[in-house]
Write a protein that holds these residues in place. Structure first.
Motif, PDB file in Angstrom:
ATOM      1  N   CYS A 211       0.809  -1.224   0.000  1.00 26.93           N
ATOM      2  CA  CYS A 211       0.000   0.000   0.000  1.00 26.93           C
ATOM      3  C   CYS A 211       0.842   1.274   0.000  1.00 26.93           C
ATOM      4  N   ALA A 214       2.907   3.437  -4.001  1.00 24.24           N
ATOM      5  CA  ALA A 214       1.735   3.702  -4.841  1.00 24.24           C
ATOM      6  C   ALA A 214       2.093   4.214  -6.218  1.00 24.24           C
ATOM      7  N   ALA A 215       3.365   4.229  -6.569  1.00 27.07           N
ATOM      8  CA  ALA A 215       3.744   4.687  -7.913  1.00 27.07           C
ATOM      9  C   ALA A 215       3.259   3.683  -8.944  1.00 27.07           C
ATOM     10  N   PRO A 216       2.655   4.154 -10.049  1.00 26.28           N
ATOM     11  CA  PRO A 216       2.132   3.205 -11.057  1.00 26.28           C
ATOM     12  C   PRO A 216       3.262   2.477 -11.785  1.00 26.28           C
ATOM     13  N   ALA A 217       3.022   1.198 -12.049  1.00 25.21           N
ATOM     14  CA  ALA A 217       3.967   0.399 -12.820  1.00 25.21           C
ATOM     15  C   ALA A 217       3.691   0.644 -14.303  1.00 25.21           C
ATOM     16  N   ALA A 234      -4.165   2.497 -13.320  1.00 25.51           N
ATOM     17  CA  ALA A 234      -3.548   3.039 -12.104  1.00 25.51           C
ATOM     18  C   ALA A 234      -3.579   2.060 -10.936  1.00 25.51           C
ATOM     19  N   HIS A 235      -4.400   1.027 -11.050  1.00 23.07           N
ATOM     20  CA  HIS A 235      -4.474   0.047  -9.958  1.00 23.07           C
ATOM     21  C   HIS A 235      -3.188  -0.769  -9.847  1.00 23.07           C
ATOM     22  N   TRP A 236      -2.497  -0.955 -10.975  1.00 18.86           N
ATOM     23  CA  TRP A 236      -1.257  -1.736 -10.970  1.00 18.86           C
ATOM     24  C   TRP A 236      -0.099  -0.814 -10.591  1.00 18.86           C
ATOM     25  N   THR A 237       0.222  -0.849  -9.325  1.00 19.57           N
ATOM     26  CA  THR A 237       1.304  -0.036  -8.793  1.00 19.57           C
ATOM     27  C   THR A 237       2.559  -0.883  -8.616  1.00 19.57           C
ATOM     28  N   VAL A 238       3.651  -0.218  -8.291  1.00 21.05           N
ATOM     29  CA  VAL A 238       4.890  -0.934  -8.005  1.00 21.05           C
ATOM     30  C   VAL A 238       4.709  -1.842  -6.794  1.00 21.05           C
TER      31      VAL A 238
END
Length: 375
Positions: A211, A214-217, A234-238
């Motif tokens: 959590c 939160a930076a996007p992958a 945007a749901h797929w974060t690092v």
């Protein structure tokens, strides 16, 4: 003729003066009655067959007679394996859904697992094997520590850090132990503080990893086709990608280590866990690196082969030594499983021991080491 008849009558008179002889047994029904009562009755045919089967079983060889216990043992093992697979799949799908959801869903799942793990840990501390060499903390302190451990992931998600809460809770536990009745012991403080660290502080890094990052992958191709209803790209974060790869690599490490050790294991790894072998550890390391590199290629994170390999090695080291530390605690406690919460698996600590230290190592790797290699 008259004289002869008279003489015969006089000769028969003395014979008639004797008492009469008893009739033969066959003609006296009163004498036959006891004999009829004493005569054994023939058993029914079913009883004869049962007795004949028992007498025949006495001549069965010992190897054939021992086949029934072997069959029962195999049936029991099959039932345990079935339970293990069913509950393992259920836990896997549930944990995967929580990881994908993130946020409060993931945090509350971590908090529930932490609460159960903390209760099992303090029960192990109070067990006979450990308590003989030290004084365990009082039960009310153990319960308070378990609640504090469960609150730590929630506070981590809310405040973003956990350092202040860990320091404050440790200080409060120390005060409670010092002010208790009787003679406070240092062993009580050390076991309670280690419980806060082991069961509360370390699992919080999974919340920070999933959590907090939160930076996007941006390079993940799967994010571009992710439905908008479920959060969109945007749901797929690092944090999501790192958590998914880390958990998958740990599962691969455990699976490959089990299969490799069962097939080729001959050299013991350590005295703490006699069933673990060097061959199994090498197979687990190989499987962990392979799965990490493959997922890194699919999800395009991390981008370099060196960083993906290092990430896999780090996951394996954290899972292996987390398992060994929990095995050391159980060995001192003199128990095989930490609990019986999960049928076929034992306690919650038996399932999450490989993840306790791995979250902190992965978070540190992403925050510190990856900038050196380049994401």
């Amino acid at each position: 003729m008259a004289a002869a008849h008279l003489e015969l009558r006089h000769c028969a008179a003395p014979l008639l003066s004797f008492p009469p002889l008893p009739p033969p047994p066959s003609s006296n029904p009163s004498l036959l009655l006891p004999l009829r009562r004493r005569a054994p009755s023939l058993p029914p045919l079913r009883l004869i067959l049962r007795r004949s089967s028992l007498s025949a079983a006495a001549f069965i060889p010992s190897s054939a007679a021992a086949s029934d216990p072997d069959k029962l043992l195999e049936k029991k093992k099959g039932s345990q394996l079935r339970k293990r697979v069913i509950f393992g799949l259920g836990i896997g799908f549930g944990a995967g859904g929580a990881v994908l959801a993130g946020g409060w869903v993931f945090t509350l799942l971590i908090a529930a697992a932490v609460l159960a793990a903390a209760r099992e840990y303090f029960e192990l501390v109070r067990s006979r094997g450990i308590s003989e060499g030290m004084t365990p903390p009082p039960r009310y302190v153990s319960r308070v520590c378990s609640v504090i451990c469960a609150l730590m992931p929630i506070l981590t998600l809310y405040f973003g850090h956990i350092d202040v809460s860990v320091t404050s809770s440790t200080f409060l536990v120390a005060i409670a132990l010092i002010l208790q009745r009787g003679n406070p012991r240092f062993a009580q403080l050390s076991s309670a503080v280690f419980g806060l660290f082991y069961c509360g502080y370390l699992p919080c890094f999974w919340v920070k990893l999933r959590c907090g990052l939160a930076a996007p992958a941006l390079n993940t191709k799967l994010a571009h086709c992710w439905p908008v209803v479920l959060g969109g790209p945007a749901h797929w974060t690092v944090g999501l990608v790192a958590t998914f790869i880390s958990i998958s690599s740990i599962i691969a490490a455990d699976t490959f280590a089990f299969l490799g050790g069962k097939a080729f294991g001959s050299t013991p790894l350590t005295n703490i866990s006699p069933k673990k072998t060097l061959e199994g550890a090498f197979a687990g390391l190989t499987g962990c690196i392979i799965v990490t590199v493959l997922l890194a290629k699919v999800l395009c994170w991390p981008t370099s082969l060196i960083s993906a390999t290092a990430f896999g090695v780090l996951n394996f080291v954290g899972s292996l030594f987390g398992d060994l530390i929990e095995s050391m605690i159980k060995r001192d406690a003199g128990v095989k499983d930490s609990g019986s919460l999960i049928p076929g698996h034992g306690g919650i600590l038996d399932r999450v021991d490989s993840y306790v230290f791995t979250g902190a190592l992965c978070y540190s790797f992403v925050k510190i080491a990856l900038p050196l290699f380049g994401v």
